[in-house]
Design an enzyme around this catalytic site. Sequence first.
Site, PDB file in Angstrom:
ATOM      1  N   GLY A  36     -18.212  -1.130  -0.031  1.00 50.92           N
ATOM      2  CA  GLY A  36     -18.977  -1.529  -1.197  1.00 50.92           C
ATOM      3  C   GLY A  36     -18.546  -0.721  -2.394  1.00 50.92           C
ATOM      4  O   GLY A  36     -17.512  -0.051  -2.376  1.00 50.92           O
ATOM      5  N   ASP A  40     -22.887   3.442  -3.641  1.00 47.56           N
ATOM      6  CA  ASP A  40     -23.858   2.503  -3.055  1.00 47.56           C
ATOM      7  C   ASP A  40     -24.583   3.120  -1.868  1.00 47.56           C
ATOM      8  O   ASP A  40     -25.491   2.513  -1.321  1.00 47.56           O
ATOM      9  CB  ASP A  40     -23.150   1.216  -2.601  1.00 47.56           C
ATOM     10  N   CYS A 116     -15.480   3.838   4.131  1.00 48.71           N
ATOM     11  CA  CYS A 116     -14.343   3.482   3.277  1.00 48.71           C
ATOM     12  C   CYS A 116     -14.634   3.798   1.815  1.00 48.71           C
ATOM     13  O   CYS A 116     -15.765   3.640   1.353  1.00 48.71           O
ATOM     14  CB  CYS A 116     -14.018   1.999   3.422  1.00 48.71           C
ATOM     15  N   ASN A 170     -29.232  -1.504  -0.193  1.00 50.39           N
ATOM     16  CA  ASN A 170     -29.651  -0.117  -0.044  1.00 50.39           C
ATOM     17  C   ASN A 170     -30.463   0.356  -1.264  1.00 50.39           C
ATOM     18  O   ASN A 170     -30.527  -0.310  -2.283  1.00 50.39           O
ATOM     19  CB  ASN A 170     -28.407   0.758   0.124  1.00 50.39           C
ATOM     20  N   LYS A 171     -31.071   1.515  -1.096  1.00 48.07           N
ATOM     21  CA  LYS A 171     -31.876   2.165  -2.145  1.00 48.07           C
ATOM     22  C   LYS A 171     -33.072   1.304  -2.559  1.00 48.07           C
ATOM     23  O   LYS A 171     -33.452   1.257  -3.739  1.00 48.07           O
ATOM     24  CB  LYS A 171     -31.004   2.501  -3.355  1.00 48.07           C
ATOM     25  N   GLY A 474      29.017   4.775  -6.766  1.00 53.14           N
ATOM     26  CA  GLY A 474      29.041   5.833  -7.772  1.00 53.14           C
ATOM     27  C   GLY A 474      28.666   5.261  -9.123  1.00 53.14           C
ATOM     28  O   GLY A 474      28.492   4.049  -9.286  1.00 53.14           O
ATOM     29  N   SER A 481      36.430   1.399  -8.792  1.00 55.00           N
ATOM     30  CA  SER A 481      37.361   0.266  -8.704  1.00 55.00           C
ATOM     31  C   SER A 481      38.805   0.732  -8.672  1.00 55.00           C
ATOM     32  O   SER A 481      39.639   0.182  -7.934  1.00 55.00           O
ATOM     33  CB  SER A 481      37.135  -0.677  -9.897  1.00 55.00           C
ATOM     34  N   SER A 548      25.818   0.058  -6.735  1.00 52.45           N
ATOM     35  CA  SER A 548      24.822   0.029  -5.642  1.00 52.45           C
ATOM     36  C   SER A 548      23.910   1.248  -5.712  1.00 52.45           C
ATOM     37  O   SER A 548      24.010   2.158  -4.884  1.00 52.45           O
ATOM     38  CB  SER A 548      25.493  -0.080  -4.272  1.00 52.45           C
TER      39      SER A 548
END
Length: 637
Positions: A36, A40, A116, A170-171, A474, A481, A548
């Site tokens: 929640g 909460d 959680c 709740n509450k 590189g 190349s 790359s």
Amino acid sequence: MTTEPIYKTDALIAEDIDAYLEQHQHKTMLRFITCGSVDDGKSTLIGRLLYDSKMIFEDQLDALANDSKKVGTQGQEIDFALLVDGLAAEREQGITIDVAYRFFNTEKRKFIVADCPGHEQYTRNMVTGASTADLAVVMIDARKGVLVQTRRHSYLCNLIGIRNIVLAVNKMDLVDYSQEVFDKIVADYAKFAEEIGIESFTAMPISGFKGDNITVAPSENTPWYEGPSLIEHLETVEVLNAQDAEKPFRMPVQWVNRPNLDFRGFSGQIATGAVKPGDAVRVLPSGKTSHVRSIVTYGGDLDEAVAGQSVTLTLTDEIDCSRGNVIAVADNPPEVADQFEATVVWMDDEPLLPGRGYWLKLGTQTVSAAIAEPKYEINVNTLERLAAKTLGLNAIGVAEVTTDKPLVFEPYADSRTLGGFILIDKVTNATVAAGMLHFSLRRSQNVHWQAVDITREEHARLKNQTPKVLWFTGLSGSGKSTIANEVEKRLNLMNRHTFLLDGDNIRHGLNKDLGFTDADRVENIRRVGEVARLMTDAGLIVLTAFISPFRAERQMVRDLLPEGEFVEIFVDTPLEVAEERDVKGLYKKAREGKLKNFTGIDSPYEAPENAEIRVNTVEMTPQEAAAYIIDRIMPLK
């Protein structure tokens, strides 16, 4: 004179312990989560459950009372949230930031509860806690009603496959236990629940702080409520996972049990269904069939095993079966495919790179997988489908998943074990996403690998050489190349059959549709890797000269090839040297802001950590570098 009573007492204690253990051994287990919005009362509720179930030791209770005074709890009341909010950061901020697991039991059932976190940035933690839960207690502050995070967590619970939902308002003590307030919240939530596909839920008014309707119902403060208390509901609710026993038999193989030459069994936990000796089974993905000879356990052979049990199966036939395979009922096996549609929950700070190779782990299966550009991202708060090119932290989207090997699976709606997966970064080994498979794509069933008579070994034998990929990487201007071209000339003089794939040349044809974003760079290398693999199948020595920049993509190409055929050659030239050369004027444009996403300037280059060969063009000429490389890769036969 006191010896006899002491012995009797010890015997009675031992008797009580045995009875206690026997009683608890056969209790069912319920895993549930509380979720929640922030504040909460999730942690308070769990603390209350632990307190009321007598799961707190006296010294813990004393420490809790002292801590409650420190954080400002009024009077002699205890702040039960402190039992769960164990992290110092949580106590300082007054919120839960991680998933806290707690165990408790009652006379009727054992429980594992996960508290959680409520904050949106910790959605990944919430998904982790929900992944193994049978039930979710969705908390709502009676003063605030249904909030954005309430909707988000409810959506995630439904997405993860939790079908038992408790709506705990709740509450209630802070709204004078108003039935009108309760009814309005339930009506609002029911409307939203219907929109996201939650078919039913159980609503109850509670006060975690005061204890109303937690362990005893009905509370005197809510005479208008006639339902069960929370603990009564948790003790009696049907665990939907129990229905797994009614589904077809599936057992992912965890390991092959071979203690000696006379015994060969396949061990794992049964995901669904039941199995008996004599049952016909099929091993997937190979499709080979056999029959179960015996079901072996530590306590002896069984006449039957059901979902949830860990067993070793022996078969009547000697068929190939190993970790990652799935043993299933022969006449109703799961599917096998390599392309799927899936929902992906992204959990990493770095966004998804479409096309990048990740490890996909599903049950005991681990394969290499790539995620395509998402079809859409889901706005959990509004349920809108948004256009997206990637997924960021806590984002949820639907995308196509492609694996390098066939995967034994079932839709997540039918099987968490064979439908839920995680993605792992190949370089950092960090879990970056969780996912739920929907279905296989039709093209994965229609496209089959065509068997050919001339193998890659015969192609190589005809050319009298060992196929290899010499991967030059590189910075731009490092000399990749030039050196690759020099190496190819020398190999040509040695009568070797070669082909050079250069980065610029490839972008004039095969990859002319790609730009220079991170995602396009990933796709650029993926395509080159596939071409290089096909060329090695033809028996060639392939030289590639590409920046790359990412380790993950270089690793992806390495994984495509047999062991030893990928040779990474790092042309290690400092940025300032490469920029000084700037033969194409690219660095100048990048510095002026005219060329975006240029490697080394505003896009990263991840240097190899364990390249097979390293050359430094500051220390040697291209000719010297080429000679050094030839010397390192010889012999080629």
